[in-house]
Design an enzyme around this catalytic site. Structure first.
Site, PDB file in Angstrom:
ATOM      1  N   HIS A 199       0.841  -1.203   0.000  1.00 29.75           N
ATOM      2  CA  HIS A 199       0.000   0.000   0.000  1.00 29.75           C
ATOM      3  C   HIS A 199       0.877   1.254   0.000  1.00 29.75           C
ATOM      4  O   HIS A 199       0.585   2.221  -0.706  1.00 29.75           O
ATOM      5  CB  HIS A 199      -0.877   0.031   1.256  1.00 29.75           C
ATOM      6  CG  HIS A 199      -1.893  -1.072   1.356  1.00 29.75           C
ATOM      7  ND1 HIS A 199      -2.010  -1.875   2.457  1.00 29.75           N
ATOM      8  CD2 HIS A 199      -2.858  -1.493   0.492  1.00 29.75           C
ATOM      9  CE1 HIS A 199      -2.998  -2.739   2.279  1.00 29.75           C
ATOM     10  NE2 HIS A 199      -3.515  -2.540   1.096  1.00 29.75           N
ATOM     11  N   SER A 211      -2.931  -7.838   3.000  1.00 27.64           N
ATOM     12  CA  SER A 211      -3.055  -7.646   4.449  1.00 27.64           C
ATOM     13  C   SER A 211      -3.274  -8.978   5.141  1.00 27.64           C
ATOM     14  O   SER A 211      -2.777  -9.206   6.247  1.00 27.64           O
ATOM     15  CB  SER A 211      -4.216  -6.697   4.752  1.00 27.64           C
ATOM     16  OG  SER A 211      -3.946  -5.437   4.200  1.00 27.64           O
ATOM     17  N   LYS A 243     -15.789  -7.642   5.320  1.00 24.19           N
ATOM     18  CA  LYS A 243     -14.785  -8.462   6.001  1.00 24.19           C
ATOM     19  C   LYS A 243     -14.784  -8.128   7.489  1.00 24.19           C
ATOM     20  O   LYS A 243     -14.982  -6.978   7.871  1.00 24.19           O
ATOM     21  CB  LYS A 243     -13.391  -8.145   5.456  1.00 24.19           C
ATOM     22  CG  LYS A 243     -13.212  -8.393   3.978  1.00 24.19           C
ATOM     23  CD  LYS A 243     -11.817  -7.925   3.569  1.00 24.19           C
ATOM     24  CE  LYS A 243     -11.616  -7.959   2.071  1.00 24.19           C
ATOM     25  NZ  LYS A 243     -10.357  -7.320   1.682  1.00 24.19           N
TER      26      LYS A 243
HETATM   27  N1  COA Z   1      -0.260  -3.971  -1.879  1.00 27.32           N
HETATM   28  C1  COA Z   1      -0.559  -4.907  -0.977  1.00 27.32           C
HETATM   29  N2  COA Z   1      -1.804  -5.388  -0.794  1.00 27.32           N
HETATM   30  C2  COA Z   1      -2.770  -4.882  -1.550  1.00 27.32           C
HETATM   31  C3  COA Z   1      -2.541  -3.906  -2.521  1.00 27.32           C
HETATM   32  C4  COA Z   1      -1.208  -3.442  -2.667  1.00 27.32           C
HETATM   33  N3  COA Z   1      -0.888  -2.515  -3.563  1.00 27.32           N
HETATM   34  N4  COA Z   1      -3.701  -3.614  -3.129  1.00 27.32           N
HETATM   35  C5  COA Z   1      -4.624  -4.386  -2.562  1.00 27.32           C
HETATM   36  N5  COA Z   1      -4.070  -5.155  -1.612  1.00 27.32           N
HETATM   37  C6  COA Z   1      -4.731  -6.142  -0.783  1.00 27.32           C
HETATM   38  C7  COA Z   1      -5.485  -5.581   0.373  1.00 27.32           C
HETATM   39  O1  COA Z   1      -4.649  -5.497   1.524  1.00 27.32           O
HETATM   40  C8  COA Z   1      -6.563  -6.606   0.562  1.00 27.32           C
HETATM   41  O2  COA Z   1      -6.000  -7.697   1.253  1.00 27.32           O
HETATM   42  P1  COA Z   1      -6.898  -8.690   2.136  1.00 27.32           P
HETATM   43  O3  COA Z   1      -7.958  -9.225   1.237  1.00 27.32           O
HETATM   44  O4  COA Z   1      -5.918  -9.696   2.547  1.00 27.32           O
HETATM   45  O5  COA Z   1      -7.428  -7.860   3.263  1.00 27.32           O
HETATM   46  C9  COA Z   1      -6.870  -7.093  -0.841  1.00 27.32           C
HETATM   47  O6  COA Z   1      -5.724  -6.798  -1.579  1.00 27.32           O
HETATM   48  C10 COA Z   1      -8.062  -6.474  -1.490  1.00 27.32           C
HETATM   49  O7  COA Z   1      -7.857  -5.088  -1.569  1.00 27.32           O
HETATM   50  P2  COA Z   1      -8.971  -4.133  -2.200  1.00 27.32           P
HETATM   51  O8  COA Z   1      -9.474  -4.682  -3.469  1.00 27.32           O
HETATM   52  O9  COA Z   1      -8.423  -2.752  -2.186  1.00 27.32           O
HETATM   53  O10 COA Z   1     -10.165  -4.315  -1.195  1.00 27.32           O
HETATM   54  P3  COA Z   1     -10.384  -3.620   0.154  1.00 27.32           P
HETATM   55  O11 COA Z   1     -11.249  -4.504   0.960  1.00 27.32           O
HETATM   56  O12 COA Z   1      -9.105  -3.208   0.778  1.00 27.32           O
HETATM   57  O13 COA Z   1     -11.199  -2.297  -0.259  1.00 27.32           O
HETATM   58  C11 COA Z   1     -13.035  -1.023  -1.211  1.00 27.32           C
HETATM   59  C12 COA Z   1     -12.361  -2.378  -1.056  1.00 27.32           C
HETATM   60  C13 COA Z   1     -13.107  -0.262   0.107  1.00 27.32           C
HETATM   61  C14 COA Z   1     -12.249  -0.156  -2.150  1.00 27.32           C
HETATM   62  C15 COA Z   1     -14.442  -1.291  -1.796  1.00 27.32           C
HETATM   63  O14 COA Z   1     -15.035  -2.333  -1.069  1.00 27.32           O
HETATM   64  C16 COA Z   1     -15.363  -0.097  -1.735  1.00 27.32           C
HETATM   65  O15 COA Z   1     -15.195   0.843  -2.472  1.00 27.32           O
HETATM   66  N6  COA Z   1     -16.360  -0.159  -0.849  1.00 27.32           N
HETATM   67  C17 COA Z   1     -17.321   0.914  -0.658  1.00 27.32           C
HETATM   68  C18 COA Z   1     -18.736   0.476  -1.039  1.00 27.32           C
HETATM   69  C19 COA Z   1     -19.021   0.750  -2.492  1.00 27.32           C
HETATM   70  O16 COA Z   1     -18.915   1.859  -2.962  1.00 27.32           O
HETATM   71  N7  COA Z   1     -19.423  -0.322  -3.222  1.00 27.32           N
HETATM   72  C20 COA Z   1     -19.917  -0.242  -4.567  1.00 27.32           C
HETATM   73  C21 COA Z   1     -18.938   0.147  -5.580  1.00 27.32           C
HETATM   74  S1  COA Z   1     -17.616  -0.981  -5.760  1.00 27.32           S
END
Ligand code: COA
Length: 162
Positions: A17, A128, A41
Site C-alpha cells: 500500500h 493484508s 470483512k
Molecule cells: N499492496 C498490498 N496489498 C494490496 C494492494 C497493494 N498494492 N492492493 C490491494 N491489496 C490487498 C489488500 O490489503 C486486501 O487484502 P486482504 O484481502 O488480505 O485484506 C486485498 O488486496 C483487497 O484489496 P482491495 O481490493 O483494495 O479491497 P479492500 O477490501 O481493501 O477495499 C473497497 C475495497 C473499500 C475499495 C471497496 O469495497 C469499496 O469501495 N467499498 C465501498 C462500497 C461501495 O462503494 N461499493 C460499490 C462500488 S464498488
C-alpha cells in the site's frame, strides 16, 4: 486541484500500500487514504487502529490525509470533491474484480475516474491477510510492513491479545 482517493480496508497497511501511496502522492495535489468503515470483512484491527497505523506511516507528508468512510465510495468522493480513485493492481486476478468495480463506479458517477497503478513487483504477492497470518504465526514481517508499525502489528497477534 486534483484530489485523489485511495480506498481500502488497510487491515493493516502494508509496504505494498505504501508503494502506491508514495507514487500517487507525487501525481496528485492531495491524496486521501480512505479506510472503509463497514467492510463485509471482519477486520482484525479496529477502524481507529487502522487509521492510526496509516497515520504513523505517512507522518510528515502534508499532501496526504487519512480519513474513513462508510457507504458508497462514490458518495464519499463527491463529499470530498475528489475526482479520481487510485487502486493498485498486483496480479492478473486483481484485474477482473477491479475492472468490475471501476465500471460500476463509472456507472454510478460518470465524472469520477479510476486509475490503476501496477504494484511494485516486490509486493505483487502481498496482502493484508498474508501479513496477519504471518504475524499470528510469529513469523518475521520486516519485509512486508513499514518498520514504524511492525511491533504494533506483531503485538496484536501475540497470545493473549485481541
Ligand atoms: N499492496 C498490498 N496489498 C494490496 C494492494 C497493494 N498494492 N492492493 C490491494 N491489496 C490487498 C489488500 O490489503 C486486501 O487484502 P486482504 O484481502 O488480505 O485484506 C486485498 O488486496 C483487497 O484489496 P482491495 O481490493 O483494495 O479491497 P479492500 O477490501 O481493501 O477495499 C473497497 C475495497 C473499500 C475499495 C471497496 O469495497 C469499496 O469501495 N467499498 C465501498 C462500497 C461501495 O462503494 N461499493 C460499490 C462500488 S464498488
Amino acid at each position: 486541484m486534483k484530489v485523489c482517493v485511495y480506498p481500502g480496508s488497510f487491515d493493516p497497511i502494508t509496504k505494498g500500500h505504501m508503494d502506491i501511496i508514495e507514487r500517487a502522492s507525487k501525481i496528485f495535489d492531495r491524496l486521501i487514504i480512505a479506510v472503509l468503515v463497514n467492510s463485509n470483512k471482519q477486520a482484525a484491527f479496529s477502524l481507529d487502529e487502522r487509521v492510526d497505523l496509516i497515520k504513523a506511516c505517512i507522518s510528515g507528508n502534508p499532501n496526504i490525509e487519512v480519513d474513513s468512510f462508510k457507504g458508497l465510495l462514490i458518495d464519499y468522493m463527491n463529499q470530498k470533491k475528489a475526482n479520481v480513485i487510485v487502486k493498485g493492481l498486483r496480479v492478473v486476478t486483481d484485474f477482473e474484480y477491479e475492472f468490475q468495480m471501476a465500471l460500476l463506479n463509472k456507472n454510478l458517477d460518470a465524472d469520477i475516474e479510476t486509475i490503476f497503478m501496477m504494484t511494485n513487483s516486490k509486493y505483487s504477492y502481498l496482502s493484508s491477510s498474508i501479513v496477519r497470518e504471518l504475524a499470528s504465526l510469529g513469523a518475521n514481517i520486516d519485509e512486508f510492513v513499514p518498520e514504524i508499525i511492525k511491533n504494533r502489528v506483531l503485538d496484536k497477534f501475540r497470545v493473549g491479545k485481541g
